[in-house]
Design an enzyme around this catalytic site. Structure first.
Site, PDB file in Angstrom:
ATOM      1  N   THR A 123       0.812  -1.212   0.000  1.00 30.87           N
ATOM      2  CA  THR A 123       0.000   0.000   0.000  1.00 30.87           C
ATOM      3  C   THR A 123       0.848   1.266   0.000  1.00 30.87           C
ATOM      4  N   GLN A 183     -36.140 -11.841  -6.006  1.00 28.15           N
ATOM      5  CA  GLN A 183     -36.012 -10.697  -6.934  1.00 28.15           C
ATOM      6  C   GLN A 183     -35.204  -9.578  -6.281  1.00 28.15           C
ATOM      7  N   GLU A 224      -4.185  -3.511  -6.665  1.00 29.17           N
ATOM      8  CA  GLU A 224      -4.224  -2.108  -7.139  1.00 29.17           C
ATOM      9  C   GLU A 224      -4.554  -1.137  -6.011  1.00 29.17           C
TER      10      GLU A 224
HETATM   11  C1  LIG Z   1      -3.963  -6.734 -26.838  1.00 28.43           C
HETATM   12  C2  LIG Z   1      -3.846  -7.254 -25.442  1.00 28.43           C
HETATM   13  C3  LIG Z   1      -5.153  -7.551 -24.847  1.00 28.43           C
HETATM   14  C4  LIG Z   1      -5.063  -8.085 -23.458  1.00 28.43           C
HETATM   15  C5  LIG Z   1      -5.289  -6.968 -22.563  1.00 28.43           C
HETATM   16  C6  LIG Z   1      -5.546  -7.364 -21.153  1.00 28.43           C
HETATM   17  C7  LIG Z   1      -5.458  -6.064 -20.349  1.00 28.43           C
HETATM   18  C8  LIG Z   1      -6.326  -6.073 -19.140  1.00 28.43           C
HETATM   19  C9  LIG Z   1      -6.258  -4.735 -18.475  1.00 28.43           C
HETATM   20  C10 LIG Z   1      -6.416  -4.537 -17.210  1.00 28.43           C
HETATM   21  C11 LIG Z   1      -6.566  -5.664 -16.264  1.00 28.43           C
HETATM   22  C12 LIG Z   1      -5.201  -6.060 -15.783  1.00 28.43           C
HETATM   23  C13 LIG Z   1      -5.344  -7.148 -14.798  1.00 28.43           C
HETATM   24  C14 LIG Z   1      -4.240  -6.984 -13.910  1.00 28.43           C
HETATM   25  C15 LIG Z   1      -4.515  -7.671 -12.629  1.00 28.43           C
HETATM   26  C16 LIG Z   1      -3.977  -6.780 -11.596  1.00 28.43           C
HETATM   27  C17 LIG Z   1      -3.052  -7.507 -10.706  1.00 28.43           C
HETATM   28  C18 LIG Z   1      -2.622  -6.613  -9.626  1.00 28.43           C
HETATM   29  C19 LIG Z   1      -1.611  -5.789  -9.742  1.00 28.43           C
HETATM   30  C20 LIG Z   1      -1.181  -4.936  -8.597  1.00 28.43           C
HETATM   31  O1  LIG Z   1      -1.747  -4.942  -7.537  1.00 28.43           O
HETATM   32  S1  LIG Z   1       0.153  -3.927  -8.886  1.00 28.43           S
HETATM   33  C21 LIG Z   1       0.471  -3.086  -7.373  1.00 28.43           C
HETATM   34  C22 LIG Z   1      -0.572  -2.069  -7.073  1.00 28.43           C
HETATM   35  N1  LIG Z   1      -0.211  -1.278  -5.936  1.00 28.43           N
HETATM   36  C23 LIG Z   1      -0.880  -0.243  -5.537  1.00 28.43           C
HETATM   37  O2  LIG Z   1      -1.892   0.078  -6.109  1.00 28.43           O
HETATM   38  C24 LIG Z   1      -0.317   0.551  -4.402  1.00 28.43           C
HETATM   39  C25 LIG Z   1      -1.286   1.518  -3.814  1.00 28.43           C
HETATM   40  N2  LIG Z   1      -0.622   2.684  -3.307  1.00 28.43           N
HETATM   41  C26 LIG Z   1      -0.509   3.827  -4.000  1.00 28.43           C
HETATM   42  O3  LIG Z   1      -0.949   3.929  -5.141  1.00 28.43           O
HETATM   43  C27 LIG Z   1       0.174   4.960  -3.307  1.00 28.43           C
HETATM   44  O4  LIG Z   1       1.026   4.521  -2.324  1.00 28.43           O
HETATM   45  C28 LIG Z   1      -0.860   5.937  -2.700  1.00 28.43           C
HETATM   46  C29 LIG Z   1      -1.615   6.617  -3.838  1.00 28.43           C
HETATM   47  C30 LIG Z   1      -1.832   5.234  -1.771  1.00 28.43           C
HETATM   48  C31 LIG Z   1      -0.128   7.011  -1.874  1.00 28.43           C
HETATM   49  O5  LIG Z   1       0.955   7.465  -2.592  1.00 28.43           O
HETATM   50  P1  LIG Z   1       1.918   8.613  -2.033  1.00 28.43           P
HETATM   51  O6  LIG Z   1       2.216   8.379  -0.602  1.00 28.43           O
HETATM   52  O7  LIG Z   1       3.072   8.722  -2.941  1.00 28.43           O
HETATM   53  O8  LIG Z   1       1.062   9.892  -2.226  1.00 28.43           O
HETATM   54  P2  LIG Z   1       0.125  10.718  -1.258  1.00 28.43           P
HETATM   55  O9  LIG Z   1       0.926  11.483  -0.254  1.00 28.43           O
HETATM   56  O10 LIG Z   1      -0.976   9.896  -0.709  1.00 28.43           O
HETATM   57  O11 LIG Z   1      -0.511  11.742  -2.271  1.00 28.43           O
HETATM   58  C32 LIG Z   1       0.230  12.893  -2.748  1.00 28.43           C
HETATM   59  C33 LIG Z   1      -0.538  13.482  -3.913  1.00 28.43           C
HETATM   60  O12 LIG Z   1      -0.426  12.622  -5.031  1.00 28.43           O
HETATM   61  C34 LIG Z   1      -1.722  12.315  -5.525  1.00 28.43           C
HETATM   62  N3  LIG Z   1      -1.667  10.993  -6.151  1.00 28.43           N
HETATM   63  C35 LIG Z   1      -1.378   9.820  -5.588  1.00 28.43           C
HETATM   64  N4  LIG Z   1      -1.401   8.839  -6.512  1.00 28.43           N
HETATM   65  C36 LIG Z   1      -1.688   9.431  -7.674  1.00 28.43           C
HETATM   66  C37 LIG Z   1      -1.858   8.932  -9.008  1.00 28.43           C
HETATM   67  N5  LIG Z   1      -1.747   7.627  -9.303  1.00 28.43           N
HETATM   68  N6  LIG Z   1      -2.153   9.822  -9.958  1.00 28.43           N
HETATM   69  C38 LIG Z   1      -2.297  11.140  -9.679  1.00 28.43           C
HETATM   70  N7  LIG Z   1      -2.146  11.671  -8.434  1.00 28.43           N
HETATM   71  C39 LIG Z   1      -1.847  10.811  -7.463  1.00 28.43           C
HETATM   72  C40 LIG Z   1      -2.611  12.366  -4.320  1.00 28.43           C
HETATM   73  O13 LIG Z   1      -3.942  12.515  -4.674  1.00 28.43           O
HETATM   74  C41 LIG Z   1      -2.040  13.568  -3.606  1.00 28.43           C
HETATM   75  O14 LIG Z   1      -2.537  14.707  -4.225  1.00 28.43           O
HETATM   76  P3  LIG Z   1      -2.637  16.065  -3.398  1.00 28.43           P
HETATM   77  O15 LIG Z   1      -1.297  16.365  -2.841  1.00 28.43           O
HETATM   78  O16 LIG Z   1      -3.632  15.782  -2.322  1.00 28.43           O
HETATM   79  O17 LIG Z   1      -3.112  17.020  -4.413  1.00 28.43           O
HETATM   80  C1  LIG Z   2      -4.558 -11.482  -6.545  1.00 24.08           C
HETATM   81  C2  LIG Z   2      -3.478 -10.448  -6.317  1.00 24.08           C
HETATM   82  C3  LIG Z   2      -2.675 -10.072  -7.368  1.00 24.08           C
HETATM   83  C4  LIG Z   2      -1.654  -9.154  -7.171  1.00 24.08           C
HETATM   84  N1  LIG Z   2      -0.842  -8.830  -8.209  1.00 24.08           N
HETATM   85  C5  LIG Z   2       0.176  -7.959  -8.016  1.00 24.08           C
HETATM   86  C6  LIG Z   2       1.055  -7.624  -9.079  1.00 24.08           C
HETATM   87  O1  LIG Z   2       0.917  -8.100 -10.197  1.00 24.08           O
HETATM   88  N2  LIG Z   2       2.065  -6.773  -8.824  1.00 24.08           N
HETATM   89  C7  LIG Z   2       2.266  -6.221  -7.607  1.00 24.08           C
HETATM   90  O2  LIG Z   2       3.216  -5.460  -7.451  1.00 24.08           O
HETATM   91  N3  LIG Z   2       1.434  -6.497  -6.581  1.00 24.08           N
HETATM   92  C8  LIG Z   2       0.401  -7.345  -6.747  1.00 24.08           C
HETATM   93  N4  LIG Z   2      -0.460  -7.633  -5.716  1.00 24.08           N
HETATM   94  C9  LIG Z   2      -0.253  -6.994  -4.411  1.00 24.08           C
HETATM   95  C10 LIG Z   2      -1.271  -5.913  -4.122  1.00 24.08           C
HETATM   96  O3  LIG Z   2      -1.117  -4.814  -4.966  1.00 24.08           O
HETATM   97  C11 LIG Z   2      -1.198  -5.483  -2.666  1.00 24.08           C
HETATM   98  O4  LIG Z   2      -1.460  -6.601  -1.851  1.00 24.08           O
HETATM   99  C12 LIG Z   2      -2.170  -4.363  -2.387  1.00 24.08           C
HETATM  100  O5  LIG Z   2      -1.754  -3.173  -3.007  1.00 24.08           O
HETATM  101  C13 LIG Z   2      -2.426  -4.138  -0.898  1.00 24.08           C
HETATM  102  O6  LIG Z   2      -1.267  -3.855  -0.240  1.00 24.08           O
HETATM  103  P1  LIG Z   2      -0.779  -4.643   1.067  1.00 24.08           P
HETATM  104  O7  LIG Z   2      -0.787  -6.076   0.746  1.00 24.08           O
HETATM  105  O8  LIG Z   2       0.466  -3.971   1.472  1.00 24.08           O
HETATM  106  O9  LIG Z   2      -1.903  -4.384   2.147  1.00 24.08           O
HETATM  107  P2  LIG Z   2      -1.746  -3.646   3.530  1.00 24.08           P
HETATM  108  O10 LIG Z   2      -1.457  -2.211   3.277  1.00 24.08           O
HETATM  109  O11 LIG Z   2      -0.812  -4.336   4.437  1.00 24.08           O
HETATM  110  O12 LIG Z   2      -3.224  -3.751   4.059  1.00 24.08           O
HETATM  111  C14 LIG Z   2      -3.605  -4.442   5.264  1.00 24.08           C
HETATM  112  C15 LIG Z   2      -4.659  -3.601   6.011  1.00 24.08           C
HETATM  113  O13 LIG Z   2      -4.075  -2.380   6.450  1.00 24.08           O
HETATM  114  C16 LIG Z   2      -4.911  -1.304   6.105  1.00 24.08           C
HETATM  115  N5  LIG Z   2      -4.104  -0.101   5.828  1.00 24.08           N
HETATM  116  C17 LIG Z   2      -2.872  -0.021   5.268  1.00 24.08           C
HETATM  117  N6  LIG Z   2      -2.509   1.259   5.110  1.00 24.08           N
HETATM  118  C18 LIG Z   2      -3.513   2.017   5.595  1.00 24.08           C
HETATM  119  C19 LIG Z   2      -3.749   3.413   5.685  1.00 24.08           C
HETATM  120  N7  LIG Z   2      -2.851   4.305   5.249  1.00 24.08           N
HETATM  121  N8  LIG Z   2      -4.914   3.838   6.207  1.00 24.08           N
HETATM  122  C20 LIG Z   2      -5.831   2.942   6.629  1.00 24.08           C
HETATM  123  N9  LIG Z   2      -5.668   1.609   6.550  1.00 24.08           N
HETATM  124  C21 LIG Z   2      -4.529   1.152   6.047  1.00 24.08           C
HETATM  125  C22 LIG Z   2      -5.648  -1.769   4.847  1.00 24.08           C
HETATM  126  O14 LIG Z   2      -6.851  -1.046   4.650  1.00 24.08           O
HETATM  127  C23 LIG Z   2      -5.870  -3.239   5.152  1.00 24.08           C
HETATM  128  O15 LIG Z   2      -7.054  -3.340   5.937  1.00 24.08           O
HETATM  129  C24 LIG Z   2      -1.464  -8.563  -5.886  1.00 24.08           C
HETATM  130  C25 LIG Z   2      -2.296  -8.943  -4.827  1.00 24.08           C
HETATM  131  C26 LIG Z   2      -3.288  -9.868  -5.025  1.00 24.08           C
HETATM  132  C27 LIG Z   2      -4.159 -10.268  -3.866  1.00 24.08           C
END
Ligand SMILES: CCCCCCCC/C=C\CCCCCCC/C=C/C(=O)SCCNC(=O)CCNC(=O)[C@H](O)C(C)(C)COP(=O)(O)OP(=O)(O)OC[C@H]1O[C@@H](n2cnc3c(N)ncnc32)[C@H](O)[C@@H]1OP(=O)(O)O
Ligand SMILES: Cc1cc2nc3c(=O)[nH]c(=O)nc-3n(C[C@H](O)[C@H](O)[C@H](O)COP(=O)(O)OP(=O)(O)OC[C@H]3O[C@@H](n4cnc5c(N)ncnc54)[C@H](O)[C@@H]3O)c2cc1C
Length: 671
Positions: A156, A339, A432
């Site tokens: 996260t 329903q 995500e």
């Molecule tokens: C031809 C081919 C065909 C086939 C095609 C198939 C394609 C299919 C397509 C899609 C499906 C794909 C399926 C994939 C399956 C998915 C598998 C999973 C993958 C993963 O999980 S990857 C890992 C994902 N990880 C995360 O999402 C992490 C989450 N955390 C964060 O994003 C960040 O840490 C955060 C946003 C929570 C916090 O970031 P940070 O500390 O750096 O920033 P803040 O202090 O909170 O915010 C500051 C400032 O920035 C703004 N902000 C943050 N993020 C964004 C952003 N992304 N964009 C723009 N702005 C952003 C935030 O709002 C703050 O703004 P202000 O300062 O308040 O103005």
């Molecule tokens: C099926 C699957 C596919 C994935 N594929 C990919 C991939 O392809 N690539 C990749 O990089 N990652 C991948 N991931 C990882 C995924 O992106 C992370 O697990 C996800 O972003 C959540 O982060 P975490 O595991 O650190 O959860 P954590 O942050 O540890 O969450 C645990 C708990 O803590 C809470 N928490 C954490 N931070 C805060 C906060 N700031 N405020 C309040 N509550 C908070 C959450 O709400 C949650 O209840 C995948 C995960 C899964 C399950």
């Protein structure tokens, strides 16, 4: 009116349902998929795949081990790659998506993250020097990649990722390292066994200064032998709730050197002499996640649609119990509770898919803007996609589970397809960005919108309604039966609630700040309220999208979509009644009115329920459900499915012979 699904030999109850259809199902399908041509193309793909032996499953995956499922999926993936153009236009995103669903299914396949994130990350974030080399090879599948961001200790909170990329000016290389156990990459899809490269997110260090998370292309395995390269430890993280055919992986890197150009430098750059240039928007490096969050809406709308199709068709086929004495047993779809369980899921699936269409347009506009050097659309899109990703995945999960329970005992069987569907879909609440965390991104944006609205400043697209003057009292139930005005009254009420909740959350936050807490600590004291505001705001956005699509739909399907929209809005308002009542905007009488209208909607939709789910046009292969099959011949199929269980290969199981029979024998001889 024609329901195009009717065929001879179908279950008579399903045929009866299809005959009460009041609209043309093909018109609705074409509207849902953008055009009649798109609809026809989907059907051609389905037809060809269904007849092709390369994609036949002699034994359903439900009865196979994970390893065997992965092998079968890899084999089909190879066939899709080598023969894809026989089935569809491989450059068309939606045709490919449909082909993959039909040919492989939803549980993951070797190229899921390659196409889903690795290529989009390179295309969106790498500059020419790198893309010229790697993208043609990645498209040619010499290179297969994963998106390795999450670590064992952090996912996260990207700012605290531990993997490092330290720039070495002398050699113009980055040294990529996993310093601790918790820094191991953990979870990335297809990282474990399939990929030979990955985009790896690392903390960038230059001259001892930590700059923050950036992405780097790293080779993991030898391109010829597929063995891990020296200094790289990589493997599968083991069985999980679902996604059985995806090798989510772990990765440790021991001071691996990559050339400078391997940093994805379209937005942020490091010059040969180590000067860092930040991107034009601080979060452009997070762009791949915005892309996936936007596209997840389509997939999750379709997941919910699958469950709704299964539950609706099965409920039309199954007869159990009587509503009145002396009449035959009824179709369970006639029960009001059934329903009420299922119809809102149909409406929500439509709402999600329609919302996706709006978001896709906004996403395309944002990408065009970035190419022209403008990032002004990004904050709004990030805020709303963060909210939508969270609300939609949660809503779809609850909906699928309702549909599963609505199928009674058979819903609990893998034959229904629903347990697996739920397992795959519910992962979206976590990946995500965990939902609670992403909702806070939306809430932050709402807080800015509240401030702007109070100062009379311009408001961007998703929060424009914060600038409207509230009438103080709801018009719900006072529109004299004018349906368009009634819809507007409900939308206005939801907007009022979202705005009020945002203002109140902002006041609570401020109050804690005035009480001496830091802004951040005060935020943690009000996050439940913040996320509530974010959820209601997101549901307003969805309701507006649905409304816009319905009011602009062709006249032939507008009546049925208007009925569906009515049900959707009444359901949403009743579900959020407490927010409407809390400040007296609505009265108890108005909520009672909404409930009675909702119950009327259930009756109105009943004759079209099967036709509405038929219009999603998911084939039996996609549904992968004995209960949801188009022809409704459920009971025979259920028996044939169970016969395929490995336990039924013999009448007396070895385990019974070895342990149970001797035990029975021993007990018998004791008497
Ligand atoms: C031809 C081919 C065909 C086939 C095609 C198939 C394609 C299919 C397509 C899609 C499906 C794909 C399926 C994939 C399956 C998915 C598998 C999973 C993958 C993963 O999980 S990857 C890992 C994902 N990880 C995360 O999402 C992490 C989450 N955390 C964060 O994003 C960040 O840490 C955060 C946003 C929570 C916090 O970031 P940070 O500390 O750096 O920033 P803040 O202090 O909170 O915010 C500051 C400032 O920035 C703004 N902000 C943050 N993020 C964004 C952003 N992304 N964009 C723009 N702005 C952003 C935030 O709002 C703050 O703004 P202000 O300062 O308040 O103005
Ligand atoms: C099926 C699957 C596919 C994935 N594929 C990919 C991939 O392809 N690539 C990749 O990089 N990652 C991948 N991931 C990882 C995924 O992106 C992370 O697990 C996800 O972003 C959540 O982060 P975490 O595991 O650190 O959860 P954590 O942050 O540890 O969450 C645990 C708990 O803590 C809470 N928490 C954490 N931070 C805060 C906060 N700031 N405020 C309040 N509550 C908070 C959450 O709400 C949650 O209840 C995948 C995960 C899964 C399950």
């Amino acid at each position: 009116m024609p329901n195009r699904c009717i065929k001879e030999g179908d279950n008579p109850d399903l045929t009866k349902e299809r005959k009460t259809c009041t609209f043309d199902t093909d018109e609705l399908t074409a509207n849902l998929y953008g055009s009649r041509n798109n609809m026809e193309r989907r059907r051609e793909i389905t037809k060809k795949i269904s007849a092709d032996p390369d994609f036949a499953d002699p034994i359903p995956h439900d009865f196979l081990s994970r390893e065997k499922c992965i092998e079968a999926t890899a084999k089909k993936t190879k066939a899709v790659v080598q023969r894809g153009s026989e089935f569809c236009d491989v450059t068309n995103y939606y045709e490919m998506l449909h082909l993959i669903n039909e040919a492989i299914g939803i549980g993951g396949y070797p190229l899921a993250l390659h196409y889903g994130m690795f290529l989009p990350a390179l295309e969106g974030q790498a500059e020419k020097e790198l893309t010229d080399d790697i993208i043609p090879r990645a498209k040619n599948l010499e290179v297969i990649g994963a998106y390795a961001q999450t670590e064992m200790g952090h996912g996260t909170n990207l700012r605290e990722l531990e993997t490092t990329a330290t720039y070495d000016k002398a050699t113009q290389e980055f040294i990529i390292n996993t310093p601790t156990r918790s820094a191991m990459k953990w979870w990335p899809g297809n990282l474990g066994k399939m990929s030979n490269y990955a985009v790896v997110t690392c903390q960038l260090f230059i001259d001892g200064r930590k700059i923050g998370p950036h992405n780097f292309l790293v080779q993991l395995r030898c391109e010829k032998t597929h063995e891990p390269l020296p200094g790289i430890i990589v493997g599968d993280i083991g069985p999980k709730m679902a996604f059985d055919t995806n090798d989510n992986g772990f990765l440790a890197l021991d001071n691996i050197r990559v050339p400078r150009k391997n940093m994805l430098m379209k937005h942020a750059k490091v010059s040969p002499d180590g000067v860092y240039t930040p991107p034009m928007h601080a979060k452009l490096n997070y762009g791949t996640m915005v892309y996936v969050r936007a596209h997840m809406l389509y997939a999750h709308g379709q997941f919910l649609a699958t469950a709704a199709i299964v539950a609706t068709r099965y409920s039309a086929v199954r007869r159990q119990g009587r509503i009145e004495h002396g009449v035959p047993e009824v179709q369970i779809l006639d029960y009001q509770t059934q329903q009420h369980r299922i119809f809102p899921q149909i409406a929500r699936a439509y709402a999600i898919i329609f919302t996706y269409m709006d978001i896709k347009d906004q996403y395309d506009a944002m990408i065009k803007g970035i190419a022209e050097g403008q990032t002004d659309l990004l904050p709004d899109l990030h805020a709303i996609t963060s909210g939508l990703k969270s609300v939609v995945t949660h809503m779809a999960g609850l909906g699928i589970e309702q549909c599963r329970m609505a199928c009674g005992g058979h819903g609990y069987s893998d034959a229904s397809g629903l347990p697996k569907l739920y397992g795959v879909q519910i992962g979206g609440c976590t990946y995500e960005g965990e939902n609670m965390v992403m909702l806070q991104q939306t809430a932050r944006y709402l807080m800015k919108a509240v401030a702007s609205a109070l100062q009379g400043k311009p408001l961007s697209h998703s929060v424009a309604y914060f600038g409207k003057k509230s009438s103080g009292k709801s018009r719900i139930g006072k529109e004299g039966g004018d349906i368009a005005r009634e819809h507007e009254a409900m939308l206005e009420a939801l907007e009022h609630a979202a705005c009020r909740l945002s203002v109140e959350a902002s006041q609570m936050w401020e109050k804690r700040g005035r009480g001496g807490e830091t802004k951040e600590r005060a935020w943690n004291g009000v996050t439940v309220e913040m996320n509530r505001a974010a959820r209601v705001h997101t549901r307003v956005f969805m309701a507006r999208s649905f409304h816009r699509r319905v009011t602009s739909s062709p006249p032939s399907i507008r009546p049925v979509l208007t009925d569906l929209l009515s049900l959707y809005l009444h359901y949403e308002c009743v579900d959020m009644a407490h927010h409407l009542l809390e400040d007296g905007f609505c009265s108890g009488e108005q909520i009672r009115y909404l409930k009675s209208r909702l119950y009327e909607d259930l009756t109105t939709l009943r004759p079209n329920a099967v036709s509405l789910v038929d219009s999603f046009d998911q084939s039996d292969r996609e549904l992968n459900s004995v209960l949801g099959r188009r022809d409704g011949n459920v009971y025979e199929a259920l028996y044939q499915w169970a016969r395929k269980s490995e336990l039924n290969y013999t009448d007396v199981l070895p385990a019974v012979q070895k342990y149970v029979m001797p035990m029975m024998e021993e007990n018998r001889s004791k008497l």
